[in-house]
Each structure stands twice: as C-alpha cells, then as structure tokens.
Design a protein around this motif. Structure first.
Motif, mmCIF file in Angstrom:
data_model
loop_
_atom_site.group_PDB
_atom_site.id
_atom_site.type_symbol
_atom_site.label_atom_id
_atom_site.label_comp_id
_atom_site.label_asym_id
_atom_site.label_seq_id
_atom_site.Cartn_x
_atom_site.Cartn_y
_atom_site.Cartn_z
ATOM 1 N N GLU A 75 -51.992 46.870 23.011
ATOM 2 C CA GLU A 75 -51.399 46.913 24.344
ATOM 3 C C GLU A 75 -49.903 47.182 24.273
ATOM 4 O OE1 GLU A 75 -53.474 44.731 27.662
ATOM 5 O OE2 GLU A 75 -53.563 43.261 26.037
ATOM 6 N N LEU A 76 -49.425 47.831 25.313
ATOM 7 C CA LEU A 76 -48.016 48.183 25.458
ATOM 8 C C LEU A 76 -47.234 46.973 25.940
ATOM 9 C CD1 LEU A 76 -45.721 50.349 25.672
ATOM 10 C CD2 LEU A 76 -46.498 50.715 28.024
ATOM 11 N N VAL A 77 -46.156 46.656 25.241
ATOM 12 C CA VAL A 77 -45.232 45.602 25.665
ATOM 13 C C VAL A 77 -43.940 46.301 26.068
ATOM 14 C CG1 VAL A 77 -43.974 43.518 25.013
ATOM 15 C CG2 VAL A 77 -46.261 43.946 24.059
ATOM 16 N N GLY A 78 -43.684 46.304 27.372
ATOM 17 C CA GLY A 78 -42.471 46.921 27.887
ATOM 18 C C GLY A 78 -42.727 48.290 28.462
ATOM 19 N N TRP A 79 -42.333 48.463 29.722
ATOM 20 C CA TRP A 79 -42.405 49.770 30.374
ATOM 21 C C TRP A 79 -41.070 50.153 31.002
ATOM 22 C CZ3 TRP A 79 -41.093 49.401 35.418
ATOM 23 C CH2 TRP A 79 -41.341 48.185 36.069
ATOM 24 N N SER A 80 -40.183 49.217 31.138
ATOM 25 C CA SER A 80 -38.908 49.456 31.825
ATOM 26 C C SER A 80 -38.027 50.467 31.101
ATOM 27 C CB SER A 80 -38.156 48.142 32.002
ATOM 28 O OG SER A 80 -38.938 47.211 32.725
ATOM 29 N N TRP A 81 -38.273 50.704 29.836
ATOM 30 C CA TRP A 81 -37.514 51.656 29.033
ATOM 31 C C TRP A 81 -37.651 53.085 29.561
ATOM 32 C CZ3 TRP A 81 -40.213 55.653 26.878
ATOM 33 C CH2 TRP A 81 -41.611 55.511 26.867
ATOM 34 N N LEU A 82 -38.756 53.363 30.266
ATOM 35 C CA LEU A 82 -39.025 54.730 30.700
ATOM 36 C C LEU A 82 -38.344 55.073 32.020
ATOM 37 C CD1 LEU A 82 -40.476 57.390 30.121
ATOM 38 C CD2 LEU A 82 -42.506 56.436 31.243
ATOM 39 N N TYR A 83 -38.134 54.077 32.861
ATOM 40 C CA TYR A 83 -37.636 54.321 34.210
ATOM 41 C C TYR A 83 -36.227 53.780 34.385
ATOM 42 C CZ TYR A 83 -42.638 55.026 34.762
ATOM 43 O OH TYR A 83 -43.923 55.464 34.599
ATOM 44 N N ASP A 104 -37.981 53.161 19.597
ATOM 45 C CA ASP A 104 -36.669 53.295 20.199
ATOM 46 C C ASP A 104 -36.830 54.105 21.483
ATOM 47 O OD1 ASP A 104 -34.168 55.367 20.381
ATOM 48 O OD2 ASP A 104 -33.540 53.334 19.819
ATOM 49 N N ALA A 105 -36.430 53.516 22.605
ATOM 50 C CA ALA A 105 -36.660 54.147 23.906
ATOM 51 C C ALA A 105 -35.963 55.497 24.036
ATOM 52 C CB ALA A 105 -36.206 53.210 25.017
ATOM 53 N N ALA A 106 -34.720 55.586 23.610
ATOM 54 C CA ALA A 106 -33.981 56.848 23.747
ATOM 55 C C ALA A 106 -34.659 57.951 22.941
ATOM 56 C CB ALA A 106 -32.529 56.663 23.307
ATOM 57 N N ALA A 107 -35.133 57.639 21.741
ATOM 58 C CA ALA A 107 -35.801 58.641 20.909
ATOM 59 C C ALA A 107 -37.104 59.104 21.557
ATOM 60 C CB ALA A 107 -36.077 58.070 19.519
ATOM 61 N N VAL A 108 -37.854 58.180 22.141
ATOM 62 C CA VAL A 108 -39.121 58.562 22.777
ATOM 63 C C VAL A 108 -38.852 59.349 24.056
ATOM 64 C CG1 VAL A 108 -41.244 57.697 23.857
ATOM 65 C CG2 VAL A 108 -40.423 56.678 21.718
ATOM 66 N N ARG A 109 -37.855 58.956 24.829
ATOM 67 C CA ARG A 109 -37.524 59.736 26.031
ATOM 68 C C ARG A 109 -37.103 61.158 25.650
ATOM 69 N NH1 ARG A 109 -34.990 54.792 27.716
ATOM 70 N NH2 ARG A 109 -32.964 55.695 27.174
ATOM 71 N N GLY A 127 -47.336 54.620 33.552
ATOM 72 C CA GLY A 127 -47.570 54.394 34.975
ATOM 73 C C GLY A 127 -48.810 53.554 35.231
ATOM 74 N N ARG A 128 -49.872 53.803 34.474
ATOM 75 C CA ARG A 128 -51.086 52.986 34.614
ATOM 76 C C ARG A 128 -50.812 51.543 34.203
ATOM 77 N NH1 ARG A 128 -53.169 57.805 32.771
ATOM 78 N NH2 ARG A 128 -53.192 57.100 30.617
ATOM 79 N N VAL A 129 -50.010 51.370 33.164
ATOM 80 C CA VAL A 129 -49.645 50.018 32.734
ATOM 81 C C VAL A 129 -48.836 49.319 33.830
ATOM 82 C CG1 VAL A 129 -48.262 48.693 31.080
ATOM 83 C CG2 VAL A 129 -49.767 50.529 30.273
ATOM 84 N N VAL A 130 -47.881 50.025 34.431
ATOM 85 C CA VAL A 130 -47.064 49.448 35.504
ATOM 86 C C VAL A 130 -47.956 49.011 36.666
ATOM 87 C CG1 VAL A 130 -45.276 49.902 37.224
ATOM 88 C CG2 VAL A 130 -44.983 50.726 34.885
#
Length: 154
Positions: A75-83, A104-109, A127-130
């Motif tokens: 499971e994904l922990v953390g979604w706020s990194w994307l938005y 690392d959020a910046a690298a994935v973005r 989005g589905r996780v959110v």
C-alpha cells in the motif's frame, strides 16, 4: 495498489511503470512507533510498504489523534507529495516494524513529467488512493464523533 494488476486489483500500476518507479526507490526500515510524517509538514517523499503496518491519523483539537486507516503490504503511504502545495494532510506512524520502498517526490514528479503516460498512470493510481482515504476518513470520523456512527440507520 502497487502490486501487479489482477482481477481483484485491476487499477494497480502497469508492470513497466512499477519497474520505472522502483528504479528511483531505496529500501528503508522503521521501528515501531516512529512517526513517518506529521500533518501540515512538507511532503517530499512517499513509501510503498513491503512489510509491517502504518497507521494514518488526523489531528482532532482537544482529543487524541484519530486513527483513520491502517495500511499494510503493497500500500501507498503518502499522496500529498503529488499535489501542490505538497503538505501532508494526515500524519503517519509505524504501528509495527516496517520495511518499505521510499521514493523522492521531486524525482518521481520529474519522471512523471518526462514520461506523460507514466505520469497519467501514477496520477490515476494516487487519485484512487486519495478517494479511498477520503472515504475512510469520513467513515472513521463518523464512527468516532457522529451521534449515530457510520451505520446505515437514519
């Protein structure tokens, strides 16, 4: 969600996109009781759990933090990194010892921007996780603080 698509999880990431993301990951572990992040903090990373359990919680003024959901394997922990503005909307704590992939959020973005199809897949996954977390938070808060709980009674 991070597992391969299957009849029970048709909306998981495609294998090629999982592989691309895993190229940016590092393996980490956390002891039980460690806080991964705090509500309101800067969201600069995220995790996919390999083993263990993480509890997501929400600050409730005048009360203990309310546990909204317990997350486990894949499971994904953390979604706020994307938005934007990249601020945690919940807190998270390791309920058991945890092993995870950390991203690392910046690298994935940046990867998502460079590869639009992957970016769309990641955005839909997150989005589905959110949507699921929002529903879980609503149900949990009704259970804790609503006059009749989250039951079906009117």
């Amino acid at each position: 969600m991070f597992a391969p698509p299957s009849p029970s999880m048709p909306h998981a990431l495609l294998a090629e996109h999982r592989a691309k993301l895993l190229e940016t990951a590092r393996e980490v572990s956390f002891p039980q009781g460690i806080r991964l992040f705090e509500e309101g903090g800067h969201a600069d990373r995220f995790w996919v759990l390999r083993t263990g359990t993480v509890e997501l919680d929400m600050h409730v003024p005048g009360r203990r933090a309310a546990v909204i959901e317990r997350l486990g394997h894949n499971e994904l922990v953390g979604w706020s990194w994307l938005y934007s503005p990249h601020v945690w909307h919940l807190g998270a704590e390791a309920a058991t010892p945890v092993r995870a992939y950390e991203f690392d959020a910046a690298a994935v973005r940046a990867l998502c921007e460079d590869e639009p199809v992957l970016g769309r897949d990641v955005a839909q996954w997150v989005g589905r996780v959110v949507a699921h977390r929002l529903h879980s938070a609503r149900v949990r808060l009704l259970d804790l603080y609503g006059p009749y709980g989250a039951g079906n009674g009117v």
